[in-house]
Design a protein around this motif. Structure first.
Motif, PDB file in Angstrom:
ATOM      1  N   MET A  91     -37.040 -67.146-125.052  1.00  0.00           N
ATOM      2  CA  MET A  91     -37.710 -65.785-125.545  1.00  0.00           C
ATOM      3  C   MET A  91     -36.888 -64.430-125.332  1.00  0.00           C
ATOM      4  SD  MET A  91     -41.485 -66.069-123.630  1.00  0.00           S
ATOM      5  CE  MET A  91     -41.008 -66.895-122.291  1.00  0.00           C
ATOM      6  N   MET A  92     -36.040 -64.614-124.325  1.00  0.00           N
ATOM      7  CA  MET A  92     -35.014 -63.502-124.536  1.00  0.00           C
ATOM      8  C   MET A  92     -34.125 -63.079-125.788  1.00  0.00           C
ATOM      9  SD  MET A  92     -34.187 -63.319-120.240  1.00  0.00           S
ATOM     10  CE  MET A  92     -32.620 -62.065-120.665  1.00  0.00           C
ATOM     11  N   TRP A  93     -33.581 -64.698-125.867  1.00  0.00           N
ATOM     12  CA  TRP A  93     -32.562 -64.525-127.342  1.00  0.00           C
ATOM     13  C   TRP A  93     -33.347 -64.300-128.547  1.00  0.00           C
ATOM     14  CZ3 TRP A  93     -32.483 -68.290-131.372  1.00  0.00           C
ATOM     15  CH2 TRP A  93     -31.311 -68.099-132.193  1.00  0.00           C
ATOM     16  N   PHE A  94     -34.692 -64.642-128.721  1.00  0.00           N
ATOM     17  CA  PHE A  94     -35.438 -64.162-129.983  1.00  0.00           C
ATOM     18  C   PHE A  94     -35.612 -62.688-130.074  1.00  0.00           C
ATOM     19  CE2 PHE A  94     -36.812 -68.752-130.336  1.00  0.00           C
ATOM     20  CZ  PHE A  94     -36.213 -68.872-131.492  1.00  0.00           C
ATOM     21  N   MET A  95     -36.123 -61.997-128.841  1.00  0.00           N
ATOM     22  CA  MET A  95     -36.285 -60.644-128.589  1.00  0.00           C
ATOM     23  C   MET A  95     -35.099 -59.783-129.153  1.00  0.00           C
ATOM     24  SD  MET A  95     -38.948 -60.601-125.356  1.00  0.00           S
ATOM     25  CE  MET A  95     -39.203 -58.914-125.425  1.00  0.00           C
TER      26      MET A  95
END
Length: 72
Positions: free
Chosen positions: A20-24
């Motif tokens: 999720m952090m990578w996509f954000m």
């Protein structure tokens, strides 16, 4: 088998959070909406903001009735 499922369940949260952090962070690289606007759109946005400010000023300048406090 049970230990493998337990380990998989234990890793599901940190791996999901990392994804999720990578996509954000990938989404942050998109250009700013105002810089990507066409000049005509920027002019229309400026006109609309001016009109909203004018309407708010006329609304706040209207005579308030004693029972109107808090009514929007």
């Amino acid at each position: 088998m049970g230990a493998a499922l337990y380990g998989l369940a234990l890793l599901a949260c940190p791996v999901g959070m990392g994804l999720m952090m990578w996509f954000m962070l990938r989404g942050k690289k998109a250009p700013d909406a105002l810089t990507a606007m066409a000049p005509a759109d920027k002019e229309e946005l400026t006109n609309l903001r001016t009109e909203v400010d004018r309407l708010r000023a006329s609304r706040s300048g209207a005579s308030a009735q004693p029972g109107d406090a808090g009514v929007r």
